[in-house]
Design a protein around this motif. Structure first.
Motif, PDB file in Angstrom:
ATOM      1  N   GLU A   1       2.815   1.097  -3.265  1.00 47.97           N
ATOM      2  CA  GLU A   1       2.011   1.253  -4.334  1.00 47.97           C
ATOM      3  C   GLU A   1       0.559   1.485  -4.084  1.00 47.97           C
ATOM      4  O   GLU A   1       0.004   1.364  -3.122  1.00 47.97           O
ATOM      5  N   THR A   2      -0.099   2.505  -5.048  1.00 49.95           N
ATOM      6  CA  THR A   2      -1.477   2.558  -4.685  1.00 49.95           C
ATOM      7  C   THR A   2      -2.479   2.241  -5.878  1.00 49.95           C
ATOM      8  O   THR A   2      -1.864   2.084  -6.929  1.00 49.95           O
TER       9      THR A   2
ATOM     10  N   TYR B   1       0.681  -1.244   0.144  1.00 47.16           N
ATOM     11  CA  TYR B   1       0.124  -0.006  -0.003  1.00 47.16           C
ATOM     12  C   TYR B   1       0.679   1.420   0.099  1.00 47.16           C
ATOM     13  O   TYR B   1       0.696   2.135  -0.914  1.00 47.16           O
ATOM     14  N   PRO B   2       1.681   1.728   0.989  1.00 46.20           N
ATOM     15  CA  PRO B   2       2.016   2.939   0.922  1.00 46.20           C
ATOM     16  C   PRO B   2       2.994   3.120  -0.350  1.00 46.20           C
ATOM     17  O   PRO B   2       3.212   4.377  -0.770  1.00 46.20           O
TER      18      PRO B   2
ATOM     19  N   ASN C   1      -7.427   8.627   0.832  1.00 45.91           N
ATOM     20  CA  ASN C   1      -6.133   8.441   1.567  1.00 45.91           C
ATOM     21  C   ASN C   1      -6.554   9.570   2.923  1.00 45.91           C
ATOM     22  O   ASN C   1      -5.800  10.539   2.988  1.00 45.91           O
TER      23      ASN C   1
END
Lengths: 372, 146, 179, 331
Positions: free
Chosen positions: B38-39, B35-36, B124
């Motif tokens: 790759e989004t 996650y942080p 986010n």
């Protein structure tokens, strides 16, 4: 030396399973009176996340209440919305275009598969197997992605509207759904090999928590809890609503009444849902998704209306008492797990705690849905 | 006696079948997103919190009719506008969204007849302070145009 | 047909216990569709009796209103006909100074028949007999109704708040409840 | 080999280091392996492949406060995690990794290892008893019945091997299997016994090892979905850490024993280049199987576990013992 728990042979002690316990999947508490590992008596305490949805229903206008229904059950939210929109449409006499009804059915079934997948994973995790949960979540993610692309949200959808839908589906969705069906069938075979056939799994569930037809009836159980006990009851078949009469599907019924039967019913229900989705995609008519003439303000005539739908967790009923104003006079939500969970107190007596928790898992509990 | 050994045998076989499944999965590629680092891009219809739509001049399309405020089930929206001298339309002066109460139902967007509201793609959102979720949408619009 | 059978069983309740049955029998034969409209016009509280309703409009087939002391008899009828309990709830008719307790029943087999049994009690002294002796599953439903409306279920084994906090002394679904 | 003080210190230090390093990196391996099975990457942020994860976890655990619940039996509460770790370390002293790598070989090595292994369940009882927690207590009771039930078939199977080897010396047992794969105790063709049921014996021993080390599918003591965390519910910080490490150290011991008793220790399957590498290869393959099994199967029930032991494992191992005894007599 301080003395820890005193255990005499004939003495019982109270074990609080919950409100924070790994097996309760939420804030549910079962006060168990135990004799060693055996449960002498159990009392379920619910209401930890009670939100008084019914009072909210009396204070909000009909459209404003739409989003509340999906907050009831976070795993199979669309089924609950379906019940709500159906009862209001019935009361207010709103015609729903056929395409909208088909899309609703497809969406609800997809959501049902997603819900059952999560239940499957969580249930096996209750029994100590962790990997199936991850596999189930992979398939569920696929469904959630599809639903997100149409409805805009992943869990608490606010997709159905009185008379139709918020969004139409597009070709991407249809393609994704068509791709999903064979993928899911393959996964079901995998689950069969990994879990259903497993000797440890079967030994744990066979003969665990036998529920008789009579118990189911007295408690008003529905969904797999009833169907696992040999009751052929599915609101989609017994009281067909929406476009379900158009679909050809079976209701899996098992007569053993044990946890394995409940498990098998749900696993087969997924296959049946896939069949419905398949047929729905084939039959999907063209047309509008909202009716041409829809009252600007929804004011159903005074009266008493009831609609039951089959959600992922069983027979969900909405009783709407209208006094002809723009807010309901009384809105009763009959949640299926509430009745299913009620069984637990009586049925778990004399069981060992690990069996009782397996039984609890087989009931497919979603606590916000019990507490409303 | 025969069933005894049969049970043992079939049980063992079922265990090996299960192990075969996990063995195969072991060599398959991972499916998760880091996650942080790759989004994911949100889909077109994704519902983040609402955002004002601007017209060509960079001003909001909103004409302060208040329909969204009335449609909102949770009373998240506070808006105000003034009618400047010699103008026909009202001009939006304040549009506050209390996102702590918003349930992203979309009633406001649906009720808007002037194409003034849309869903953002913002997912986010995290903060330890409640005030961070009370959005001044007009401010956000100006920030975007900077 | 189960609907007819249950209806007849219900009708037996009324002449026997109420010596002067007002025009109850008439609504029975009334055309079902008018029922919805009729209910709107009607200001007076409904007389006790059983009505066959239009399923397509209301979502249930039989609607029986009984006096609180007839409740057990009425519930026994549905129990013997193998209905399952769907839910119990209340409706606060504050204008009529009454609370209605609504019992929903349905069937597992394909002879679809939804039965609603209602009974009305005064708001000042809302007491109805418990049906937990007949339907064990009514336990939670009655506790919930007690939580929300303050209805006392006479003979209930464990009438403590279920969904509300255990020290709750308010009944949120009453129309005069102010948070 | 003369046992000097220096020798002892050296042996103990090496044993502790080996046990601790194994425990720490087996956690990593388990997490990575489980993640692969579940198609996740697992810990991969700290260091290359997440290799710094175990030391960082250790630091985190050590930096935490050790909370002793009110009303707990303090002495036992603190002693329990230590007890969980020490039998594993002690057992390492006598396990031969190769012809030369052994801290101290004694001729009743098997006895010593089983003696220490059986004190392992003491730590669970202590932890369960002293925590003053009902879940812990139930877990402790389970642990006792489990270890009683599984030590019997395990010992019977071990006796079978001891009979074949004619010695309780671990070195000797390995030496007898050292020629080729066909001499290993698991494949009885060229060994001393010619007992065709030895693979079953191996399986029984393996299952018992799983049960003795409280590994899934026999992790009834821990049973996180029933008993929250079982005996270590009340433990935090390094108390929990020691339990955790003890579990993995015990796995290593179990796998070592399986390797030595059935898989020929450090001998090569083809009789070439015997050495510690073969031992480690077999050891880690076995441990990988442990991990693989844990992430595949659901947990058994307590009565399922006892049924398995008393109805299947004990009779079968007894049959095997008699058969082996007979065959040794015949050949």
């Amino acid at each position: 030396m301080s003395s820890p728990i005193q255990l005499q042979p004939d003495e019982t002690f109270v074990l609080n399973v919950g409100p924070q316990h790994p097996a309760t999947h939420g804030v549910l508490r079962v006060k168990m009176e135990m004799n060693g590992e055996y449960i002498v008596n159990a009392e379920t305490v619910i209401g930890y996340i009670h939100r008084m949805h019914e009072k909210m229903g009396e204070n909000k206008t009909y459209p404003q209440y739409l989003m509340n229904l999906s907050r009831m059950d976070y795993l199979g939210a669309l089924g609950y919305s379906h019940g709500h929109v159906l009862v209001v449409e019935k009361a207010a006499g709103i015609e729903v275009p056929e395409r909208a009804e088909y899309i609703r059915a497809i969406m609800v079934e997809l959501n049902r598969v997603a819900s059952h997948l999560f239940w499957f994973g969580a249930f096996v995790m209750d029994l100590g197997g962790f990997s199936p949960l991850m596999y189930a979540l992979q398939d569920r993610e696929y469904i959630l992605d599809m639903l997100e692309a149409v409805t805009g949200s992943r869990l608490t959808y606010c997709y159905f509207r009185f008379g139709g839908l918020y969004n139409d589906i597009d070709d991407d969705f249809i393609d994704a759904a068509r791709r999903f069906i064979p993928r899911m069938r393959k996964s079901l075979i995998k689950y069969d090999k990994l879990v259903t056939g497993n000797i440890i799994f079967r030994k744990r569930l066979e003969g665990n928590a036998l529920l008789s037809k009579e118990t189911c009836r007295k408690y008003g159980a529905s969904s797999a809890v009833a169907r696992g006990s040999g009751i052929n009851f599915d609101v989609r078949k017994n009281e067909p609503y929406s476009v379900y009469p158009d679909f050809d599907f079976d209701v899996p019924v098992y007569h053993e009444g044990d946890s394995l039967a409940r498990y098998m019913v749900r696993m087969e229900e997924m296959e049946q849902s896939l069949r419905i989705i398949e047929q729905g995609l084939d039959k999907l008519p063209d047309g509008p998704i909202m009716p041409k003439k829809k009252p600007k303000l929804i004011k159903p005539p005074a009266g008493d209306y009831y609609q039951a739908v089959e959600t992922a967790r069983g027979s969900f009923g909405v009783r709407l008492v209208s006094d002809g104003t723009k807010t309901p006079y009384r809105l009763k939500l009959r949640s299926p797990t509430y009745s299913n969970m009620h069984l637990f107190d009586e049925s778990c007596r004399g069981m060992m705690i690990m069996d009782a928790l397996a039984f609890m898992g087989s009931l497919d509990l979603v606590i916000p849905e019990i507490d409303r | 006696m025969v069933t005894y050994f049969k049970d043992i045998y079939s049980g063992l076989v079922s265990l090996f079948i299960g192990m075969e499944v996990t063995f195969k999965e072991f060599f398959k590629p991972t499916v998760t997103v880091q996650y942080p680092y790759e989004t994911l891009t949100m889909t077109e219809k994704y519902r983040g919190h609402v955002e004002l739509i601007e017209n060509d001049e960079g001003k909001p399309n909103c004409i302060v009719c208040g329909l969204c405020q009335r449609a909102c089930p949770s009373a998240c929206i506070t808006l105000a506008g003034v009618k400047p001298e010699g103008e026909k339309k009202k001009v939006l002066t304040k549009y506050i969204l209390d996102f702590t109460r918003c349930s992203l139902c979309g009633s406001c967007v649906e009720s808007c007849n002037f194409n003034a509201l849309e869903f953002s793609k913002e997912y986010n959102l995290a903060s330890t302070r409640r005030e961070d979720f009370i959005f001044d949408l007009l401010q956000r619009l100006e920030d975007r145009n900077k | 047909m189960i609907i007819e059978k249950t209806k007849l069983a219900f009708q037996d309740l009324f002449p026997a216990t109420e010596p002067e049955p007002p025009p109850i029998e008439e609504p029975d034969e009334e055309v079902e569709e008018e029922k919805g409209k009729k209910a709107k016009v009607k200001k007076e509280p409904r007389q006790n009796g059983v009505i066959e309703c239009n399923y397509a409009v209301h979502g249930y087939h039989l609607d029986a209103q009984v006096a609180p002391d007839q409740l057990i008899e009425a519930i026994t009828i549905v129990d013997e006909a193998e209905f399952f309990i769907e839910s119990i709830t209340g409706v606060d008719w504050i204008k009529e100074d009454q609370i209605e307790v609504v019992y929903d029943f349905s069937r597992y087999d394909f002879q679809t028949c939804r039965v609603v049994i209602r009974t009305r009690v005064d708001r000042d002294n809302p007491v109805v007999p418990t049906i937990t002796t007949i339907y064990a599953g009514a336990n939670w439903h009655e506790r919930e109704t007690h939580d929300f409306f303050g209805i006392k279920f006479d003979g209930h084994p464990h009438l403590i708040p279920l969904l509300l906090p255990e020290d709750a002394d308010f009944h949120p679904l009453l129309k005069d409840f102010k948070a | 080999m003369s046992l000097t003080l220096l020798n002892v210190i050296f042996a103990v230090v090496v044993a502790i280091a080996f046990a601790a390093a194994n425990a720490a990196y087996l956690v990593w391996a388990e997490r990575r392996g489980a993640a692969r099975i579940q198609r996740r990457p697992g810990p991969n942020i700290n260091g290359p492949f997440g290799l710094l994860q175990p030391p960082l976890d250790g630091i985190k655990l050590m930096a935490k406060q050790l909370i002793i619940p009110g009303g707990a039996d303090k002495v036992l509460f603190i002693a329990a995690p230590v007890l969980a770790m020490y039998p594993a370390i002690m057992s390492f002293v006598t396990i031969p990794f190769s012809d030369t790598i052994v801290a101290h070989n004694i001729n009743v090595g098997i006895l010593m290892i089983f003696a220490f292994a059986s004190t392992g369940s003491m730590s669970l009882i202590f932890a369960g008893w002293s925590s003053r927690n009902k879940y812990s207590m139930m877990s402790a009771v389970r642990a006792v019945s489990q270890s009683v039930a599984y030590e019997i078939p395990m010992l019977i199977t071990t006796i079978t091997v001891v009979m074949i080897a004619g010695s309780m010396d671990l070195m000797e047992i390995v030496h007898q299997q050292s020629r080729s794969i066909l001499h290993w105790n698991i494949f009885p063709l060229l060994g001393k016994s010619h007992n065709l049921l030895m693979p079953a014996s191996f399986l029984i021993f393996f299952i018992c090892t799983l049960a003795e080390t409280n590994r899934a599918p026999f992790d009834l003591g821990e049973a996180e979905s029933e008993l929250v965390a079982g005996f270590h519910t009340e433990y935090g910080s390094m108390g929990f850490g020691l339990f955790f490490m003890g579990e993995y150290a015990n796995i290593v011991i179990g796998a070592c024993m399986t390797t030595i008793l059935f898989l020929g220790g450090w001998s090569c399957p083809f009789g070439l280049f015997p050495g510690v590498w073969w031992f480690l290869l077999k050891l880690y393959l076995l441990i990988a199987t442990f991990i693989w099994i844990r992430w595949t199967f659901p947990r058994t029930t307590i009565y399922g576990l006892l049924n398995l032991s008393w109805k299947i494992l004990i009779p079968l191992s007894l049959v095997n013992l008699l058969l082996t005894a007979g065959l040794i007599k015949v050949f």
